[in-house]
Design a protein around this motif. Structure first.
Motif, short mmCIF file in Angstrom:
data_model
loop_
_atom_site.label_atom_id
_atom_site.label_comp_id
_atom_site.label_asym_id
_atom_site.label_seq_id
_atom_site.Cartn_x
_atom_site.Cartn_y
_atom_site.Cartn_z
N ASP B 374 115.30 -7.77 44.76
CA ASP B 374 116.25 -7.06 43.92
C ASP B 374 116.73 -8.03 42.83
OD1 ASP B 374 117.59 -4.67 43.51
OD2 ASP B 374 119.41 -5.39 44.48
N ASP B 377 119.34 -8.20 36.46
CA ASP B 377 119.01 -7.22 35.41
C ASP B 377 118.03 -7.73 34.36
OD1 ASP B 377 120.39 -5.10 36.41
OD2 ASP B 377 122.17 -5.37 35.14
N VAL B 381 110.33 -7.07 35.64
CA VAL B 381 109.71 -6.68 36.91
C VAL B 381 108.26 -6.29 36.67
CG1 VAL B 381 109.73 -4.93 38.74
CG2 VAL B 381 111.88 -5.98 38.00
N ALA B 389 114.46 -5.35 35.46
CA ALA B 389 115.16 -4.78 36.61
C ALA B 389 116.33 -3.93 36.13
CB ALA B 389 115.65 -5.89 37.54
N ARG B 393 117.24 -0.06 37.08
CA ARG B 393 118.53 0.37 37.66
C ARG B 393 119.13 1.48 36.81
NH1 ARG B 393 119.12 -5.41 38.55
NH2 ARG B 393 118.43 -5.59 40.70
N CYS B 422 104.29 -4.85 40.19
CA CYS B 422 105.67 -4.38 40.10
C CYS B 422 106.02 -3.39 41.18
CB CYS B 422 105.97 -3.80 38.71
SG CYS B 422 105.07 -2.28 38.33
N THR B 425 108.53 -4.33 44.00
CA THR B 425 109.88 -4.58 43.49
C THR B 425 110.53 -3.28 43.04
OG1 THR B 425 108.90 -6.63 42.61
CG2 THR B 425 111.20 -6.17 42.04
N VAL B 426 109.76 -2.41 42.40
CA VAL B 426 110.32 -1.14 41.93
C VAL B 426 110.85 -0.34 43.12
CG1 VAL B 426 109.74 1.08 40.85
CG2 VAL B 426 108.93 -1.05 39.83
N VAL B 429 114.12 -2.10 44.31
CA VAL B 429 115.26 -1.90 43.40
C VAL B 429 115.79 -0.47 43.54
CG1 VAL B 429 115.91 -1.69 40.96
CG2 VAL B 429 114.60 -3.68 41.75
N ARG B 432 117.69 0.01 46.80
CA ARG B 432 119.02 -0.59 46.75
C ARG B 432 119.98 0.28 45.93
NH1 ARG B 432 121.20 -5.82 47.23
NH2 ARG B 432 119.54 -6.14 48.73
N GLU B 433 119.49 0.78 44.79
CA GLU B 433 120.36 1.55 43.89
C GLU B 433 120.74 2.90 44.48
OE1 GLU B 433 121.91 0.60 40.89
OE2 GLU B 433 121.13 -1.27 41.73
#
Lengths: 102, 469
Positions: B374, B377, B381, B389, B393, B422, B425-426, B429, B432-433
């Motif tokens: 994560d 910003d 990514v 990032a 988000r 990516c 990670t995508v 992220v 998490r969001e």
């Protein structure tokens, strides 16, 4: 910046060219390894922001080492064995359209 | 289209080599395909050239040389090899589409074993797209395949077994100016401790002893190590020139020429994703893996996965995994009795388990740190389309439900790497969001061609099929 562990030179199996510059290489080198060994810092510009890019993963997953090899664009330099006389060109921007990728 | 194979194995690492040997020795026509020019996968890369080289053997160590036995067995078997050959599509009827030197071909198989191995977990970090920054796996590939080591100031940042192993190999190879930035949070050691006793069973103690020896050798060589490293940012004008980071409350800046990043390995899921089979999120390893039964069978009939491509298990367990999938396939093809299959799978399974005792301990110890899953910003990514990032988000908070919508809005995952660097990670992220877990968040839809195929190459294949038909 790289060196061979034996301290020897790079060119025992011939040479390819990178934008006209002679790049000697050893047997077993991929195009990407030969370029890095010769001190080439970066091989293409990212088509989105123009930033310079260089080989990153060396195993065919990141596509950062895309170059033109003997007139064929978008070749993964880390997957292609170096051969004498190969003409490698730096890839600037997006691939030209006529050959058309799917 | 050429005459059908009984079995096609994709990937010539430990799992693929063991699978192809087992199949071919079992009397079925077997084709082993790999994109690289040489056998060995990444772990045993260039093993056939290096095994007789005492200097490299000393640097790379005895575990690397074990790949020689797999290669010998494969070379002695009747399996046919197709190296420098890409597999870019698998159809439901078990047609495998390949490309060799610009020529596209389609081969039919009765069984397919996908042994496409692992890739390094993407390590999104400020400045990671700069030339001079590579993965530690990439630096090790340069050592194995071209006898190259970084010649200037080298900074290795990350954690995991390969991080320490490669540092040790650098010392053995005579790299002089090396600094380690260990990103594993110290507290993870405490949370991993309860798993230590069971890690000592089977072959686990060998893995742990190897690790302890590596760390001792690095101390002996007085390699500078910063621990609990955070906030890594690589900076430079057109190439990596320095690494900034913090430890505790201290900020540091190290000038450098080359940076190696590594945050563990994950299954390379591109091929199994393209098969449209279920993938589960492995909480312990923090990555997706394709859903398969104990012998690697996927929900698509006739297709198996073996080795790290099915979940990270390491080279030695992968070789047993390849054998197990191959034995199941041999049974499917009518070449093994129930009794022989069960007996041989049980044998391979025992060895496989012995090599997995330390895995839960290592998974916990080297769990990826939060900033990798994560990132801040400003960090890029998606390297291909230069998507940060923060942009991800933003679309997540505007209601985009998941990675495939982010792709439509931001083009992330639509560049040449097709989301390989990516995607993980995508998903993280977005999870998490949105507060969903990664399994609910899902992953990019991956479709063939798995690597770009030109219209010219396809037209050539169509011509060939017509002439034969």
């Amino acid at each position: 910046m790289f060196r061979r562990i034996d301290g020897g030179d790079n060119g025992t199996a011939g040479a390819l060219s990178f934008d006209g510059q002679a790049i000697p290489f050893r047997a077993g080198d991929t195009v990407a390894a030969a370029l890095l060994a010769a001190g080439v810092a970066d091989v293409r510009d990212n088509p989105v922001d123009g930033s310079r890019r260089a080989p990153y993963c060396m195993m065919g997953v990141c596509f950062e080492c895309l170059v033109e090899i003997d007139g064929r664009q978008n070749q993964q330099a880390c997957l292609v064995a170096a051969k004498p006389g190969m003409r490698i060109r730096r890839q600037a921007g997006a691939r030209l359209l006529p050959e058309g990728a799917l | 289209m050429s005459e059908p194979w009984d079995a096609v194995v994709i990937g010539a690492g430990p799992a693929g080599m063991a699978a192809a040997s087992t199949l071919a020795e079992g009397g079925v026509r077997t084709l082993l395909v790999d994109e690289q020019a040489e056998l060995g996968g990444q772990i045993y890369r260039a093993i056939e050239r290096n095994r007789a080289d005492p200097a490299l053997a000393r640097i790379l160590g005895p575990d690397y040389l074990k790949g020689g036995m797999l290669v010998d067995r494969l070379r002695a078997s009747p399996a046919q090899l197709a190296l420098s050959t890409l597999v870019w599509r698998i159809d439901d009827d078990l047609t495998v589409w390949t490309r060799t030197a610009g020529t596209v071909a389609a081969v039919r198989a009765s069984a397919i074993i996908v042994a496409t191995g692992a890739m390094e977990r993407p390590a999104p970090t400020a400045g990671w797209t700069l030339p001079g920054v590579m993965t530690i796996g990439a630096l090790q590939i340069l050592l194995k395949s071209a006898r190259l080591t970084p010649s200037g100031r080298l900074v290795l940042a990350g954690s995991g077994p390969l991080f320490y192993l490669f540092a040790r190999q650098c010392v053995a190879a005579g790299v002089k100016d090396l600094t380690l930035l260990d990103t594993a949070p110290t507290r993870q050691m405490w949370s991993a401790l309860p798993l230590l006793p069971s890690a000592l069973g089977g072959e686990g103690w060998r893995y742990l002893t190897k690790g302890v020896k590596l760390l001792a050798a690095l101390r002996l060589a007085r390699v500078p190590v910063y621990r609990d490293v955070r906030d890594i940012a690589i900076e430079g004008d057109g190439r990596a020139e320095a690494v900034r980071f913090t430890t505790g409350r201290r900020a540091h800046r190290l000038p450098c020429d080359t940076v190696g990043l590594h945050e563990g390995v994950i299954p390379h899921q591109q091929m199994t994703r393209s098969l449209d089979v279920a993938h589960d999120f492995d909480e312990a390893q923090r990555c997706f893996r394709p859903r398969h039964d104990a012998s690697g069978r996927l929900s698509k009939p006739g297709i198996f996965v073996a080795g790290d491509a099915g979940g990270i298990i390491g080279a030695e367990a992968s070789a047993q995994d390849g054998a197990i999938a191959a034995l199941s396939a041999l049974h499917d093809l009518g070449r093994l009795t129930d009794e022989a299959r069960d007996r041989r799978i049980a044998e391979a399974g025992r060895v496989r388990r012995a090599h997995l005792t330390a895995r839960p301990f290592l998974d916990r110890l080297y769990q990826p740190r939060a900033a990798v899953l994560d990132p801040p910003d400003a960090v890029t990514v998606c390297r291909c389309e230069v998507v940060t990032a923060g942009a991800l988000r933003d679309v997540a908070n505007k209601g985009a439900p998941g990675p495939n919508q982010a792709k439509a809005f931001l083009r992330c995952g639509m560049g040449p790497c097709q989301g390989r660097l990516c995607g993980p990670t995508v998903t993280a992220v977005f999870a998490r969001e949105t507060g969903l877990d990664p399994a609910e968040t899902g992953y990019y839809h991956i479709r063939s061609p798995l690597k770009p195929i030109t219209v010219g190459e396809l037209a050539g294949a169509a011509g060939a099929v017509e002439r034969e038909g």
